[in-house]
Scaffold this active site. Structure first.
Site, PDB file in Angstrom:
ATOM      1  N   ASP A  30       0.771  -1.482  -0.172  1.00 37.95           N
ATOM      2  CA  ASP A  30      -0.430  -0.363   0.595  1.00 37.95           C
ATOM      3  C   ASP A  30       0.669   0.953   0.192  1.00 37.95           C
ATOM      4  OD1 ASP A  30      -3.348   0.265   1.493  1.00 37.95           O
ATOM      5  OD2 ASP A  30      -1.814   1.897   0.869  1.00 37.95           O
ATOM      6  N   ASN A  86     -13.019  -3.359   3.438  1.00 38.78           N
ATOM      7  CA  ASN A  86     -13.938  -2.497   3.465  1.00 38.78           C
ATOM      8  C   ASN A  86     -14.874  -2.273   2.554  1.00 38.78           C
ATOM      9  OD1 ASN A  86     -12.273  -0.896   5.790  1.00 38.78           O
ATOM     10  ND2 ASN A  86     -10.735   0.013   4.221  1.00 38.78           N
ATOM     11  N   GLN A  93     -14.579   2.507   1.876  1.00 37.20           N
ATOM     12  CA  GLN A  93     -13.571   2.155   0.598  1.00 37.20           C
ATOM     13  C   GLN A  93     -14.000   3.434  -0.071  1.00 37.20           C
ATOM     14  OE1 GLN A  93     -16.194  -0.905  -1.565  1.00 37.20           O
ATOM     15  NE2 GLN A  93     -14.456  -1.242  -3.353  1.00 37.20           N
ATOM     16  N   HIS A  99     -11.094  -5.722  -2.988  1.00 34.60           N
ATOM     17  CA  HIS A  99      -8.939  -5.628  -2.509  1.00 34.60           C
ATOM     18  C   HIS A  99      -9.461  -6.082  -0.989  1.00 34.60           C
ATOM     19  CE1 HIS A  99     -10.128  -1.037  -1.466  1.00 34.60           C
ATOM     20  NE2 HIS A  99      -9.224  -1.510  -0.889  1.00 34.60           N
ATOM     21  N   HIS A 101      -6.311  -5.903   2.799  1.00 28.95           N
ATOM     22  CA  HIS A 101      -5.911  -4.700   3.493  1.00 28.95           C
ATOM     23  C   HIS A 101      -5.020  -6.071   4.037  1.00 28.95           C
ATOM     24  CE1 HIS A 101      -7.256  -0.616   2.182  1.00 28.95           C
ATOM     25  NE2 HIS A 101      -8.374  -1.615   2.739  1.00 28.95           N
TER      26      HIS A 101
HETATM   27  P1  AMP Z   1      -9.972   1.238   0.812  1.00 31.17           P
HETATM   28  O1  AMP Z   1      -9.629   2.774   1.008  1.00 31.17           O
HETATM   29  O2  AMP Z   1     -10.059   0.330   1.525  1.00 31.17           O
HETATM   30  O3  AMP Z   1     -10.917   1.384  -0.819  1.00 31.17           O
HETATM   31  O4  AMP Z   1      -7.853   1.591   0.466  1.00 31.17           O
HETATM   32  C1  AMP Z   1      -7.488   1.273  -0.539  1.00 31.17           C
HETATM   33  C2  AMP Z   1      -6.294   1.861  -0.255  1.00 31.17           C
HETATM   34  O5  AMP Z   1      -5.557   1.702  -1.446  1.00 31.17           O
HETATM   35  C3  AMP Z   1      -5.225   2.969   0.144  1.00 31.17           C
HETATM   36  O6  AMP Z   1      -5.018   2.142   1.677  1.00 31.17           O
HETATM   37  C4  AMP Z   1      -4.612   3.406  -0.422  1.00 31.17           C
HETATM   38  O7  AMP Z   1      -3.444   3.802   0.650  1.00 31.17           O
HETATM   39  C5  AMP Z   1      -4.595   1.908  -1.474  1.00 31.17           C
HETATM   40  N1  AMP Z   1      -3.670   2.912  -2.561  1.00 31.17           N
HETATM   41  C6  AMP Z   1      -4.394   3.726  -3.543  1.00 31.17           C
HETATM   42  N2  AMP Z   1      -3.968   4.425  -3.998  1.00 31.17           N
HETATM   43  C7  AMP Z   1      -2.742   3.163  -4.485  1.00 31.17           C
HETATM   44  C8  AMP Z   1      -1.653   2.630  -5.597  1.00 31.17           C
HETATM   45  N3  AMP Z   1      -1.337   4.118  -6.876  1.00 31.17           N
HETATM   46  N4  AMP Z   1      -0.533   2.211  -4.720  1.00 31.17           N
HETATM   47  C9  AMP Z   1      -0.545   1.253  -4.263  1.00 31.17           C
HETATM   48  N5  AMP Z   1      -2.018   1.543  -2.768  1.00 31.17           N
HETATM   49  C10 AMP Z   1      -2.545   2.382  -3.650  1.00 31.17           C
END
Ligand code: AMP
Length: 113
Positions: A30, A86, A93, A99, A101
């Site tokens: 992440d 999430n 989310q 995805h 975590h």
């Molecule tokens: P969520 O809030 O559960 O949808 O999680 C999305 C996650 O994606 C967050 O923890 C972000 O930090 C992560 N994220 C967003 N863009 C990227 C990226 N380009 N590379 C890696 N992680 C990312």
């Protein structure tokens, strides 16, 4: 779908620190880690959220879940980890592509925020 950031990572159109990949999923770090180790596991198939998974996605979900322990171990999470999905607005989310975590290398707290 073409604007989906995780689809772009899966297609290697934008870079990520990839830890694992097979025909159906990918795992990468992440960009904004919430723990010393914070890995995202995504489906390669564009599925918006857990809510949008269908009967035909059961095998994919099973494969992803069963892969967690292997990725956790390879990332040094011998002492346990937390897996978070999430979903939707209340679930906070922010990326609309399925995805998991995978968080570890620190003691988690409960209840989550
Ligand atoms: P969520 O809030 O559960 O949808 O999680 C999305 C996650 O994606 C967050 O923890 C972000 O930090 C992560 N994220 C967003 N863009 C990227 C990226 N380009 N590379 C890696 N992680 C990312």
């Amino acid at each position: 779908m073409s604007e989906c950031i995780f689809c772009k990572i899966a297609a290697k159109e934008i870079p990520a620190q990839i830890l694992y990949e097979d025909d159906v999923m990918m795992a990468f770090h992440d960009v904004a880690p919430q723990a010393p180790v914070h890995i995202l596991m995504i489906s390669k198939k564009h599925i918006i959220s857990l809510d949008d998974c269908k009967k035909e996605d059961e095998e994919l979900l099973g494969k992803m879940l069963n892969k967690v322990k292997e990725i956790a171990k390879s990332a040094g999470m011998e002492n346990g980890y937390r897996l978070v999905i999430n979903c939707g607005e209340d679930g906070m989310q922010t990326v609309q592509h399925l995805h998991f975590h995978l968080l570890g290398k620190r003691k988690m707290t409960w209840p989550p925020g």
